[in-house]
Scaffold this active site. Structure first.
Site, mmCIF file in Angstrom:
data_model
loop_
_atom_site.group_PDB
_atom_site.id
_atom_site.type_symbol
_atom_site.label_atom_id
_atom_site.label_comp_id
_atom_site.label_asym_id
_atom_site.label_seq_id
_atom_site.Cartn_x
_atom_site.Cartn_y
_atom_site.Cartn_z
ATOM 1 N N CYS A 45 -3.853 -27.964 -9.422
ATOM 2 C CA CYS A 45 -4.759 -28.071 -8.287
ATOM 3 C C CYS A 45 -5.267 -26.724 -7.800
ATOM 4 O O CYS A 45 -4.907 -25.676 -8.316
ATOM 5 C CB CYS A 45 -4.022 -28.738 -7.115
ATOM 6 S SG CYS A 45 -2.664 -29.806 -7.593
ATOM 7 N N ARG A 75 -11.444 -26.933 -9.586
ATOM 8 C CA ARG A 75 -10.003 -26.934 -9.863
ATOM 9 C C ARG A 75 -9.429 -28.342 -9.813
ATOM 10 O O ARG A 75 -8.262 -28.549 -10.119
ATOM 11 C CB ARG A 75 -9.258 -26.038 -8.862
ATOM 12 C CG ARG A 75 -9.482 -24.569 -9.124
ATOM 13 C CD ARG A 75 -8.584 -23.700 -8.274
ATOM 14 N NE ARG A 75 -8.682 -22.308 -8.698
ATOM 15 C CZ ARG A 75 -7.911 -21.752 -9.631
ATOM 16 N NH1 ARG A 75 -7.001 -22.470 -10.231
ATOM 17 N NH2 ARG A 75 -8.072 -20.492 -9.963
ATOM 18 N N PHE A 256 -5.964 -31.964 -9.542
ATOM 19 C CA PHE A 256 -6.376 -32.322 -10.894
ATOM 20 C C PHE A 256 -5.211 -33.081 -11.506
ATOM 21 O O PHE A 256 -4.195 -32.502 -11.844
ATOM 22 C CB PHE A 256 -6.679 -31.063 -11.723
ATOM 23 C CG PHE A 256 -7.340 -31.337 -13.062
ATOM 24 C CD1 PHE A 256 -6.861 -32.313 -13.931
ATOM 25 C CD2 PHE A 256 -8.444 -30.595 -13.467
ATOM 26 C CE1 PHE A 256 -7.468 -32.556 -15.144
ATOM 27 C CE2 PHE A 256 -9.051 -30.824 -14.687
ATOM 28 C CZ PHE A 256 -8.568 -31.810 -15.528
ATOM 29 N N ASN A 276 0.213 -26.286 -5.954
ATOM 30 C CA ASN A 276 -0.683 -26.071 -7.088
ATOM 31 C C ASN A 276 0.179 -25.649 -8.263
ATOM 32 O O ASN A 276 0.740 -24.559 -8.267
ATOM 33 C CB ASN A 276 -1.705 -24.980 -6.752
ATOM 34 C CG ASN A 276 -2.524 -24.549 -7.967
ATOM 35 O OD1 ASN A 276 -2.508 -25.222 -8.992
ATOM 36 N ND2 ASN A 276 -3.224 -23.447 -7.843
ATOM 37 N N GLY A 277 0.316 -26.499 -9.245
ATOM 38 C CA GLY A 277 1.116 -26.142 -10.409
ATOM 39 C C GLY A 277 1.863 -27.327 -10.965
ATOM 40 O O GLY A 277 1.455 -28.480 -10.804
ATOM 41 N N GLU A 949 -5.586 -18.403 -36.348
ATOM 42 C CA GLU A 949 -5.615 -17.261 -35.447
ATOM 43 C C GLU A 949 -5.809 -15.989 -36.246
ATOM 44 O O GLU A 949 -5.140 -15.773 -37.242
ATOM 45 C CB GLU A 949 -4.298 -17.192 -34.668
ATOM 46 C CG GLU A 949 -4.233 -16.057 -33.679
ATOM 47 C CD GLU A 949 -2.952 -16.075 -32.853
ATOM 48 O OE1 GLU A 949 -2.941 -15.409 -31.811
ATOM 49 O OE2 GLU A 949 -1.999 -16.747 -33.242
ATOM 50 N N GLN A 1015 1.488 -25.529 -31.790
ATOM 51 C CA GLN A 1015 1.507 -25.559 -33.242
ATOM 52 C C GLN A 1015 2.677 -26.418 -33.692
ATOM 53 O O GLN A 1015 3.780 -26.294 -33.166
ATOM 54 C CB GLN A 1015 1.652 -24.135 -33.792
ATOM 55 C CG GLN A 1015 1.733 -24.035 -35.301
ATOM 56 C CD GLN A 1015 1.872 -22.586 -35.765
ATOM 57 O OE1 GLN A 1015 1.616 -21.669 -35.004
ATOM 58 N NE2 GLN A 1015 2.270 -22.410 -37.004
ATOM 59 N N LYS A 1018 6.154 -24.968 -34.364
ATOM 60 C CA LYS A 1018 6.867 -24.276 -33.286
ATOM 61 C C LYS A 1018 6.119 -24.432 -31.965
ATOM 62 O O LYS A 1018 5.680 -23.454 -31.374
ATOM 63 C CB LYS A 1018 7.042 -22.793 -33.631
ATOM 64 C CG LYS A 1018 5.786 -22.123 -34.170
ATOM 65 C CD LYS A 1018 6.056 -20.686 -34.570
ATOM 66 C CE LYS A 1018 4.841 -20.117 -35.283
ATOM 67 N NZ LYS A 1018 5.030 -18.741 -35.686
ATOM 68 N N GLN A 1024 3.681 -15.468 -35.095
ATOM 69 C CA GLN A 1024 4.268 -14.209 -35.521
ATOM 70 C C GLN A 1024 3.784 -13.896 -36.932
ATOM 71 O O GLN A 1024 3.753 -14.757 -37.796
ATOM 72 C CB GLN A 1024 5.795 -14.253 -35.457
ATOM 73 C CG GLN A 1024 6.456 -15.356 -36.268
ATOM 74 C CD GLN A 1024 7.923 -15.502 -35.949
ATOM 75 O OE1 GLN A 1024 8.325 -16.442 -35.268
ATOM 76 N NE2 GLN A 1024 8.746 -14.608 -36.441
#
Length: 1562
Positions: A45, A75, A256, A276-277, A949, A1015, A1018, A1024
């Site tokens: 949020c 948000r 949200f 928020n979180g 990546e 991924q 992992k 890495q």
């Protein structure tokens, strides 16, 4: 956002209501929570508050908060109808003036401030039910001696409510209550009890439980909230626009929700706080609260505690549950600040500022650590009880939080600056600007007007009680050396290992490797062995559990570079009474780690305060039904009896060995069963559980034991194995020959424990959890293959959706290990047998990718550019389709509802091939030859390859025109089989947490852009790339240093939560409006809710990967034990999207072990529109499955950067083309057999799948109905694929680009300056302008000069993707992600010129600035937030102060800080140089010295670089601080520190003795 039709049926909403009612009723029964409920709701949020410190009550405060929340609409999110908001609300003082007038007008007397209260109530729309609810509430109030004065209908305008929210919109009324002369705090407690008893009374009625909700019932505060968009909150609640609505403060919140089932009560603020979180630790918090509430009491409640139990409700959101606990503590007499400190503790260790100012605060946090596990996760919490108001940030600083104060004594806090749009007009009135850093709090006393910041608050709270004295009585167990002598002879050891379930590879690859190297072993490729429940071979019970991990709704954290926020400290003993606000109750023993040496366990067994009891975990063997269950019952009874007799610690042991007739109960089963039994008996918090286990030897084993209730684990047999190995002749010889360091017997055990500790931190961090105490008992796992009997006995509440083994079947599997270790008479075991879990071994465990399979495929595709071979393809098909049961879809068969048709009637191979994609394999993990061959092949067939990546060489973006008849090309001389018209560019460009190679031109070359959130091999971890694979070419692509290992951070730096992911999606749409954005997720329970959030965040494509995916390098335990089956995640995602009306917004892509056309058909039936092929694509181009990718020694050059090995690469693009042609033809043939003409007709038809009759060997109780139950109807897949890129309407950049002079400047490479005004809703400003320049000229090829002169408060991602020739100047302030992935150009930010504050004291830019920058310069006249210049490659920056983690993961460029910085500077910094002004002598304590060296500026080149950048900063921003430094250069220069990583040590800036030919070192 592109509009999509809503498809949510009333039936779906009704079903959801029933589900939630069952959850609420279940919650009343106590015990462990059902984690399935927790997975249905996540949110994030925007939040903030406004308050007068002078006590002024005004309507302007309310009006401004409505404006502020309106400016944070981005948000939040909307449901499928794009109109029903996920939630918005405000908390204020009760509007006494407004209500007094109403009472006077309606003849109500006795209502007045100080003696009365108001309840804001949501009622059912059914009149009779509403009357019933009101009656219950009135009765509860009267029972507390309160007088009900009347009810007020809240004036609302229902016309502004969205269609979906309107379906569940309640009736809003206010109850007016007289306090009967009670003192104010006593009145609040009476109101609290009245609300709780009312809720209990109503909970037995399904309708009332769902649609009757009391927002607030208080004499001080009131909340107005609902499922609305921000803009209509004030229009819906007419009170909020009434001038008589006055308040001294207002907390505002925009939500949200990842889920879209409308829930008005879950809007915020709650009763005490707005959040928020995401609380990552929620499962553990709820489990422990359920366990300890029986012991929570305080005289203030007069014995009425049972009336407000259960305290928490798993059917509610994380925010609602935290609010419940915090509210109870405050009502019990704790101050709000103390409450927030003990529930959400800061990372107080390794904290230079706290150590210097008030070290006593450590005692406060340590005292409560044993009593209350942290509610941990990304969280900005704003809170108020009506008397005090404050804000608290989580320990990691993973939410943005800015605050500012004005000259008229108003304080403002917000997730973003600029929410009032007055940064320029009100500049002279703003006296200070700050930010909340990690773990920080600010606090305002609304009655006295005092305003306090973090250190002052901590001092005050910590001094209330003598915590330091109390902590002196705690026994901190540390410094006890491990034993040196072996306890078993070699034969005994081997037999014990076999009985415990060890395989030969477990001993050599895991235990001995960790004993030698003190880290977990690294491995490559994925897990292609059968699921434990499908395997015909015995597997340890631990293997049936998969670790959960953070993705999208909450971030993983970084155990490598941000380990300072993590702790493995654990306490032993009774937990104490959290409601006792005065007493001295805390566990008597503290451990540094839950992993114990034998010697430490002995200390605990003999501890006088713990009164430890040791109980053997064994059962009677022989195969008798119920024997294992009887053994568990006996174990539980003995444990309960010991605790009732006063023991505070129970040791569950499988020693000593008692022969084959009395085998050990599996440690995990024993621990889980005792844990849940003690919870049910109300005894769990009165004693700790320690397990002495033979079977535990890996990080996953320890994590599961702790996660299911153990406080500590002694892996005694693994430690004995370490001792025996160290004393073996083999090791002695290796040491003598110098092949191994001379480490002692004690040392190898220390190494082993250190490896386990590091691995535990990594497992915690995947879930975003910092403290082991929050992980313990949290059951943050999901189970695949154990049935209800086992789950309900030992793992209650754990998600297990496919059934599986019964208790007797677990006993039978355990007995297989036991039997293997007891040879016949006069026989001895010579060794522990191998099981083939990691490498293919003849006759051992099956692997889906094996040498026979690869040979068949190579011959079928004509490896090296040869002809296809149908005979070998048929053999390959048979090998794949007749394999042993490996994954869930192998237990399914297709049962069509149509008659077969001719294959000629089925859609073409070419059409099917357009749905094919390859996995994200980075150039670096695999070779240039392999990477480019795959891209060319996919472009030939109209499919899509994925860059992975690491970026791509710009030469690949051009069409190949120089191919010769023999397939050679001068542009790509190392490839074979080239054709004119080929393109080597990957259609999908990946943006991952490392940001390696992500330039603006790279993004502009994309057809699709993929955000890698997780991924398969992992999830929850970063990538890495070993240093030996970082060749000069790879280093050039990634803007890093050759030979230096590249470790990506876990995905959190700009994906803290769902709204941050929405921002990144927005950013990518902004820079390249023609590229679709995909989000890569990994399967786990709850992924459907996550997928809903991603769809609402405006993604075009969602990829669901299985947890068995391949990788170039990953910790072995991650490959094996994290991530769920593709089938489960795919079906759940498709089903949830259909239910929520979001399926037509997104394309679903499946990626997980696809090797054939049959896999395509099966995943299509489960809902996939597109199909990803990973490992098999490498095999088709030559991979031989050597499984040594991580070593750089691939024998065929597929996964190596060594030139001589790359020369052996055998493949050609046509090989992969041939494979996909075969696979597509197989799809056609199966479709014809089914009687369907296209994939469109079968996608999502999982009702055509049926579980086969033949059960796996271990159990007949597997239940795959989750996969075979219809998911409902959706639209045509091809329509979803064909829809245009989701857009965000007309944005600021479009307006800039509509200026003919701007276009002329770009086209002619001319010079132009344009003035622009900006507000915070203008996000990612200048990115689209930069993208247009990069499309034409590349990142730094634009010879013109376009200057954008901007004023105002910019939104997030200001200046992202800026390129050479573009200059951006901002007067005002900025939010998070300034200069993200900047490729060139220049950005300057400065405060308004009439601001009264000193710029170096003010925060004017947010978190993660310069994230992944690959060029350009940034000048900020003011302070920035956390993680400044994270993963900066080549950007240069000057800033006047930062938060924590500055220069984290930096690989190049230069950063100059001329003000104070936070802690952990330079963590993971492998390249570039930093200069830091240290005026108070504290900088040294803030540096992470793991890699970088500190030195003064000692070279002319270094001084010139530093002075040049500061001079430019003064010129660009008019910075007073920069001018002062330059004016007194001789005195300031010695105060600068230079940070130099090893790769820069031989540069002119760092040394006067530059040596030629010296290479970078790691």
């Amino acid at each position: 956002m592109q509009a999509m039709g809503a498809r949510v049926s009333p039936v779906a909403v009704t079903d959801a209501r029933a589900r939630r009612h069952r959850a609420r009723v279940g919650a009343k029964n106590g015990g462990a929570v059902d984690n399935t409920q927790l997975l249905e709701e996540h949110d994030a949020c925007g939040v903030g508050f406004i308050a007068s410190l002078k006590g002024e009550r005004t309507h302007k405060t309310v009006k401004d908060s409505l404006m502020a929340v309106g400016c944070m609409e981005h948000r939040g999110a909307c449901s499928a109808d794009n109109d029903s908001g996920d939630g918005v609300g405000v908390m204020t003082h009760i509007p006494w003036k407004l209500l007094d007038k109403w009472c006077a007008a309606n003849g109500i007397s006795g209502f007045s401030e100080g003696s009365s209260a108001v309840g804001m109530v949501m009622l059912p729309t059914d009149g009779a039910k509403a009357a019933e609810a009101k009656k219950i509430l009135e009765a509860s109030c009267v029972a507390e001696g309160l007088k009900v004065l009347g009810w007020r209908a809240v004036p609302v305008d229902n016309s502004v409510v969205g269609p979906l929210a309107k379906m569940t919109c309640p009736v809003h009324e206010q109850i007016l209550v007289d306090g009967a002369g009670l003192e104010r705090e006593e009145l609040e407690r009476k109101l609290f009890i009245a609300r709780k008893t009312c809720e209990k009374s109503a909970s037995s009625d399904a309708v009332l439980a769902e649609s009757f909700y009391i927002c607030t019932l208080s004499s001080r505060t009131i909340v107005y909230k609902g499922m609305l968009r921000s803009a209509v909150l004030g229009k819906f609640y007419k009170d909020l626009e009434d001038p008589d609505y006055e308040s001294q403060f207002s907390i505002y919140h925009r939500r949200f929700s990842t889920n879209t089932t409308p829930k008005w009560p879950l809007s915020q603020p709650m009763r005490f706080l707005g959040h928020n979180g995401e609380i990552n630790t929620l499962q553990g918090n709820l489990n422990w609260m359920a366990s300890k509430e029986a012991d929570m009491e305080n005289p203030i409640w007069g014995g009425r505690e049972p009336e407000f139990r259960p305290i928490c409700n798993p059917a509610a959101s994380d925010s609602a549950n935290l609010d419940r606990v915090a509210e109870l503590l405050v009502r019990t007499g704790r101050a709000p600040a103390e409450t927030m400190m003990l529930l959400v503790p800061e990372a107080h260790r390794n904290h230079p500022e706290l150590d210097a100012t008030f070290p006593e605060v450590h005692d406060f946090y340590d005292y409560y650590a044993g009593m209350q596990e942290a509610w941990d996760g990304p969280a900005l919490l704003v809170f108020s009880d009506g008397k005090q108001l404050g804000a608290r940030l989580d320990r990691n600083g993973l939410r943005p939080a800015r605050f500012w104060r004005t000259s008229d004594d108003y304080i403002y806090v917000a997730s973003e600056v600029g929410v009032l749009g007055d940064v320029m007009s009100n500049a002279s009135n703003v006296v200070s600007k700050g930010r909340l850093g990690p773990g920080m709090m600010i606090y305002a006393d609304l009655e006295t007007g005092e305003f306090k910041e973090n250190t002052e608050i901590a001092k005050e709270v910590s001094a209330r009680l003598p915590y330091g004295e109390w902590m002196k009585a705690i026994d901190r167990v540390k410094g006890i050396e491990p034993i040196g002598a072996t306890q078993l002879d070699p034969i005994q050891l081997i037999e014990c290992q076999a009985r415990a379930g060890y395989a030969a590879e477990d001993i050599t690859m895991i235990i001995e490797s960790m004993a030698s190297d003190a880290i977990e072993p690294t491995w490559s490729m994925g897990d292609d062995t059968p699921m434990p429940v499908l395997s015909g071979r015995p597997r340890l019970l631990y293997d049936y559990f998969k670790q959960r991990f953070a993705q999208v709704t909450n971030p993983a954290i970084d155990p490598l570079r941000e380990g300072l926020v993590m702790s493995l400290a654990m306490t032993l003993g009774a937990k104490g009474n959290l409601l006792d606000t005065q007493g001295k109750e805390t566990p008597p023993v503290m451990l540094d780690s839950p992993v114990l040496f034998d010697s430490e366990l002995e200390h605990i067994k003999n501890h006088p305060k713990l009164k430890t009891q040791t109980i053997a975990a064994r059962y009677a063997a022989g195969g008798a039904a119920g024997a294992l269950k009887a053994g568990l019952d006996k174990l539980c009874e003995e444990a309960a009896a010991a605790i009732r007799a006063g023991s505070e610690c129970i040791v569950i042991t499988d020693r000593p060995d008692q022969g084959p007739d009395s085998p050990a109960i599996p440690s995990l089963l024993a621990v889980g069963t005792v844990h849940h039994y003690l919870i049910a008996q109300g005894l769990r918090t009165r004693a700790s559980i320690v397990v002495e286990s033979a079977s535990a030897f890996s990080t996953h084993h320890i994590a599961t034991l702790v996660g299911f209730g153990a406080h500590a684990v002694c892996p005694w047999l693994a430690l004995e194995t370490c001792r025996s190995w160290r004393k073996s002749p083999k090791v002695e010889t290796a040491i003598q020959r110098g092949k191994m360091g001379d480490v002692s017997v004690e040392g190898v055990q220390v190494n082993f424990k250190n490896a386990l500790n590091k691995g535990l931190k990594k497992i915690l961090s995947k879930m975003g959890i910092s403290l082991i105490t929050s992980y313990q008992g949290a059951q943050i796992f999901e189970c695949y293959g154990l049935g209800p009997e086992v789950i309900n006995t030992a793992f209650k509440g754990t998600v297990s959706r496919i059934g599986g083994l019964t208790m007797d079947e677990v006993a039978a599997e355990t007995h297989m290990f036991v039997q293997s270790a007891f040879p016949g008479e006069a026989e001895e075991m010579a060794k522990v047998e191998a099981r083939g879990m990691f490498q293919v071994k003849p006759g051992l465990e099956y692997h889906g990718n094996n040498q026979e399979m690869s040979k068949l495929l190579h011959k079928a595709v004509g490896l090296g550019g040869g002809e296809k071979n149908d005979e070998f393809w048929s053999a390959y098909q048979a090998h794949r389709n007749d394999r042993p049961y490996t994954c869930l879809r192998d237990q399914l068969e297709i049962k069509s509802d149509r008659q077969p048709i001719s294959v000629d009637e089925v859609e073409s191979v070419a059409d099917i091939c357009t749905r094919f994609c390859t996995g994200g394999m980075s150039l670096g993990a695999i070779s240039q030859e392999c990477h480019e061959s795959i891209a060319i092949a996919m472009n030939r067939i109209g499919g899509k390859s994925n860059s992975g990546e690491g970026g791509e060489d710009p030469k690949r973006f051009e069409t190949i025109t120089d191919a010769t008849a023999d397939g050679k090309s001068e542009t790509f001389p190392y490839l074979r089989g080239m054709e004119n018209g080929d393109v080597a560019s990957s259609a999908i460009k990946q943006v991952a947490s490392g940001r390696f190679g992500v330039t603006t031109s790279f993004l502009m070359s994309a057809n699709q852009t993929e955000i890698k959130v997780a991924q398969g091999a992992k999830p929850g971890e970063g990538g890495q790339l070993p240093g030996k694979k970082v060749s000069p070419y790879i280093a050039w692509l990634r803007r890093s240093k050759a030979g230096v290992p590249l470790i990506s951070p876990p995905p959190h730096h700009d994906i803290y939560s769902i709204e941050d992911l929405a921002q990144l999606i927005y950013d990518l749409h902004m820079v390249n409006k023609n590229s679709k954005v995909s989000v890569k997720l990994v399967s786990q329970a709850g992924i459907g809710t996550v997928a809903s959030g991603v769809a609402k965040a405006n993604a075009d494509i969602i990829q669901i990967s299985g947890g068995d995916g391949g990788t170039g390098a990953s910790p072995l335990s991650s490959i094996k034990h994290c991530g769920g089956p593709l089938e489960m995640g795919l079906v759940e995602s498709h089903r949830t999207l259909v239910e929520n009306g979001l399926r037509e917004r997104v394309v679903l892509r499946a990626d997980g072990g696809c090797r054939s056309g049959l896999d395509v058909i099966q995943t299509a039936l489960m809902g996939a529109d597109e199909y990803g092929f990973g490992t098999v694509a490498m095999i088709a181009t030559g991979c031989v499955m050597a499984r040594i990718c991580h070593t750089n020694n691939c024998p065929v050059g597929v996964a190596s950067q060594r030139e001589e090995l790359r020369a052996r690469f055998p493949g050609a693009p046509s090989d992969l083309v041939n494979f996909f042609m075969y696979a597509a033809q197989e799809v056609r043939e199966i479709l014809a057999q089914m009687g369907y003409r296209s994939l469109d007709e079968i996608i999502g038809r999982n009702d055509l799948l049926s579980q086969i009759d033949k059960a796996p060997a271990k159990t007949s109780s597997l239940d795959l109905s989750f996969l075979t139950t219809s998911s409902g109807e959706a639209g045509a897949s091809s329509d979803r694929i064909a829809q245009p890129v989701h857009n965000d309407g007309i944005v600021l950049d479009d307006k800039i680009l509509s200026d003919p002079e701007v276009q002329k400047c770009i086209e002619t490479e001319g010079t132009y300056t344009k003035k622009v005004e900006i507000v915070n809703v203008d996000r990612c400003a200048t990115a689209r302008v930069a993208g247009q320049i990069a499309k034409k000229y590349g990142d730094n090829g634009f010879a013109g000069s376009l200057t954008l002169d901007i004023e105002g408060s910019s939104g997030q991602s200001f200046g992202a993707f800026v390129v050479g020739g573009l200059k951006v100047r901002l007067v005002g302030e900025a939010n998070d992600y300034v200069a993200k992935s900047m490729s060139g150009g220049e950005i300057a930010i400065m405060p308004p010129p009439n601001s009264p504050f000193a710029p170096e004291s003010a925060s004017i830019a947010g978190n993660a600035c310069l994230y992944g920058a690959t060029g350009g310069q940034v000048f900020i006249s003011g302070r920035a937030g956390e993680r400044f210049a994270v993963r900066n490659s080549l950007g240069e920056a000057v800033v006047e102060g930062t938060g924590d983690h500055c220069c984290e993961y930096m690989t190049g460029g230069c950063v100059v800080a001329i003000g104070k910085v936070g802690r952990n500077v330079g963590a993971g910094m492998t390249g570039g140089i930093g200069y830091f002004l240290d005026e108070d002598g504290t900088f040294e304590s803030k540096v992470n010295g793991e890699i970088v060296a500190m030195q003064r500026v000692i070279t002319p080149a270094g001084e010139a670089q530093l002075k040049g950048l500061i001079s430019a900063h003064a010129e660009k921003t008019n910075s007073p601080k920069a001018k002062a430094i330059l004016a007194d250069w001789a005195n300031y220069l010695p105060k600068f520190w230079q940070l130099v990583p090893p790769s820069e040590a031989n540069t002119p800036e760092a040394t006067n003795d530059v040596k030629a030919g010296v290479e970078a070192t790691a």
